[in-house]
Design an enzyme around this catalytic site. Structure first.
Site, mmCIF file in Angstrom:
data_model
loop_
_atom_site.group_PDB
_atom_site.id
_atom_site.type_symbol
_atom_site.label_atom_id
_atom_site.label_comp_id
_atom_site.label_asym_id
_atom_site.label_seq_id
_atom_site.Cartn_x
_atom_site.Cartn_y
_atom_site.Cartn_z
ATOM 1 C CD GLU A 39 27.733 -0.100 -66.407
ATOM 2 O OE1 GLU A 39 26.874 0.748 -66.082
ATOM 3 O OE2 GLU A 39 27.661 -0.810 -67.416
ATOM 4 N NE ARG A 57 23.138 12.512 -62.530
ATOM 5 C CZ ARG A 57 23.783 11.407 -62.891
ATOM 6 N NH1 ARG A 57 23.358 10.242 -62.504
ATOM 7 N NH2 ARG A 57 24.851 11.497 -63.654
ATOM 8 C CE LYS A 86 30.061 5.726 -65.641
ATOM 9 N NZ LYS A 86 30.181 4.506 -64.859
#
Ligand code: ATP
Ligand code: MG
Length: 563
Positions: free
Chosen positions: A38, A266, A276
């Site tokens: 994204e 992850r 982020k």
């Protein structure tokens, strides 16, 4: 049949095993993956893991990997992020198949598939507020309740969805929901929202839309449109796999083969943030010098720090791919950087804390040019000139008036070798009013260039130096971790865990003259000090600025133990 299996020396993992089976069974003949960031921030080390996995699989199986921006939330997105992400993927050494793609390329088709769901009675326009939707949704232990708008006819829903599209509803006043099962044990299946109203200009589609599809609806359809075979994501999407499959089962999209989603754990890295949103806060609040601050675990930060693409790829190879949640030690990453730079970094001499040395028996106006290899083991990297003069700089830490036998550097009355140069003996020193040594006087032994002392005496210590006349004055930035705790992301207030000493600026380091024009992109080993690279923002020929990439040895364990 063409053999698409990868070379044998690549470590396997559960995803590769699934691909091996899918190829063997003939389910797929060609592998297609995608990396779907994204564009709402810069990429970090966690994304590097996903990039290496997706692009690595495509390369190893002779398939392809798409770069697709998952751009369904225009209020947080920006083309600055799009550009930085493309640069980071390329820098890591990967290339995507064809053009860059955007989920927004498919907005028209996504709208059409939403209409299909409505026509089948599988989606409805809901007018509950966001709070009410949350309340109706139920909890892990309590089932949800049906919205009073759930049983609208397809005709009515179609009309209302068009009204949404045409700007007839304010934000938050209507949304489109898939009609699945409000009592499902998977909360994501309790009539998830698939479209919402947002009066927001989009960086790709401009003002065309005031409704935007949600991630879960968009992602699976984008995968299917692109013919993705293995859609790999992180474990938090595990439950959403049901929704991924549900959407694809109920629309008429005939992709060559239905894509499947697979989840892996992850990457969490000690002393780093991999979110982020949190990284953006550090930038916005001025805690760091931009997204590419060398202390940031962003790919651009690590590039500015002097890490190499090869070392990041090797790190991702070593940590592997599993479904186990874990936290990787910082030393694992730093060791990969050291291993790579040890082989590839040109050597140079830099004195970080300069102390003048005067060689009293060396003629004042004499200059010699000594030679030094750029790499001790790789003669192909060539040699460089080292001017030698009567006055040189050594590091403060390399001289003591008295010392015990463990100290292998320069001591009054004792000998030491100047790296690639002569043996010198310290005769006396000058001090300032505080008793601090300001200058060391030495005698050099002219016969010792590339040779032992004439009397056969062994000289154990070797120290680095630079000619005072030729030295290039530079700023050197030393870094520690940005956070004081191994898991800053878990702290209630991660800003309170910031290490206030994470940057130390040395403003008058002295570099050997060959470093004068050093350009960002090459990391050097400053002998006996560590690896350093020119700072891409602030370094110039007139005033070089170098960043510490990594120390020569792993000091992590020790620093921790000493705390
Ligand atoms: P963030 O929380 O930092 O915003 P994200 O998952 O929302 O991360 P995306 O841009 O959606 O970021 O991520 C693109 C891809 O990278 C996704 O497939 C995601 O699963 C993967 N990814 C993100 N963070 C990590 C991580 N820490 N380890 C491995 N893969 C990750
Ligand atoms: Mg995301």
């Amino acid at each position: 049949m063409e053999d698409n299996s990868p070379e044998k020396n690549i470590p396997t993992n559960f995803i590769r095993q699934i691909i091996d089976e899918d190829l063997a069974s003939g389910k797929f003949s060609c592998i297609k993956t995608r990396f779907p960031p994204e564009p709402n921030g810069y990429l970090h080390i966690g994304h590097a893991k996903s990039i290496c996995l997706n692009f690595g699989i495509a390369a190893d199986y002779k398939g392809t990997c798409n770069l697709r921006f998952d751009d369904t939330n225009p209020s947080k997105e920006d083309t600055e992020y799009v550009d930085s992400i493309k640069e980071d993927v390329k820098w890591l050494g990967f290339s995507w198949d064809g053009d860059v793609r955007y989920s927004s390329d498919y907005f028209d088709r996504l709208y059409g598939y939403a209409v299909e769901l409505i026509n089948q009675g599988l989606a409805y326009v809901d007018e509950l507020s966001a709070d009410e939707i949350r309340e109706y949704r139920g909890t892990l232990t309590a089932p949800g309740r049906n919205s009073p708008y759930r049983d609208r006819t397809p005709e009515e829903n179609l009309r209302l969805f068009e009204k949404m599209r045409d700007g007839g509803f304010e934000e938050g006043k209507a949304c489109l929901r898939a009609k699945i099962d409000m009592s499902s044990s998977f909360i994501c299946m309790r009539d998830p929202v698939i479209y919402r109203v947002k009066f927001q200009k989009h960086h790709q589609t401009g003002d065309k839309w005031c409704i935007y599809p949600m991630y879960d609806f968009t992602h699976c359809i984008s995968d299917a449109i692109e013919g993705i075979t293995h859609s790999i994501c992180t474990l938090e999407f595990q439950d959403n796999r049901r929704l991924y499959d549900w959407v694809l089962e109920h629309i008429s999209l005939n992709s060559p083969a239905r894509p499947h989603q697979y989840e892996f754990s992850r990457l969490n890295l000690e002393y780093c943030l991999t979110s982020k949103r949190k990284l953006k806060l550090l930038v916005d609040e001025g805690y760091v010098d931009g997204w590419d601050d060398p202390r940031m675990a962003t790919i651009s930060g690590m590039r500015r720090r002097g890490f190499t693409p090869a070392s990041l790829r090797e790190f991702c190879r070593r940590i592997g791919v599993t479904k186990q949640e874990n936290v990787v030690e910082m030393s694992a990453l730093e060791n990969c950087v050291r291993d790579d730079l040890n082989n590839t970094a040109p050597r140079a001499m830099a004195v970080l804390h300069p102390l003048r040395m005067i060689i009293d028996n060396y003629p004042e106006d004499k200059e010699e040019v000594l030679r030094a290899p750029n790499h001790p083991l790789n003669s192909q990297m060539g040699e460089r000139d080292l001017p030698f003069t009567r006055e040189i700089y050594i590091d403060e830490a390399d001289f003591r008036e008295t010392a015990n036998k463990q100290y292998k550097r320069l001591v009054l009355g004792k000998n030491v070798r100047l790296r690639y140069g002569y043996v010198v003996r310290a005769d006396s020193c000058e001090k300032d009013e505080n008793g601090r040594v300001t200058c060391v006087h030495c005698t050099y032994f002219p016969e010792t260039l590339g040779a032992d002392m004439p009397d056969g005496q062994k000289v154990k210590g070797v120290i680095h130096w630079v000619s005072a006349k030729h030295a290039v004055k530079a700023t050197v930035n030393l870094y520690e971790c940005l956070f004081n705790v191994p898991n800053p992301g878990a702290a209630e207030d991660f800003l309170s865990t910031i290490n206030r000493n994470s940057l130390t600026v040395i403003d008058s380091a002295m570099l050997e003259s060959s470093l004068k024009g050093a350009k960002p992109g090459v990391t050097y080993q400053f002998e006996r000090e560590g690896y350093f690279c020119p700072d891409s923002r602030h370094s110039s020929e007139d005033h070089p600025v170098f960043n510490l990439t990594v120390t020569l040895r792993d000091s992590f364990g020790k620093a921790e133990a000493g705390k």
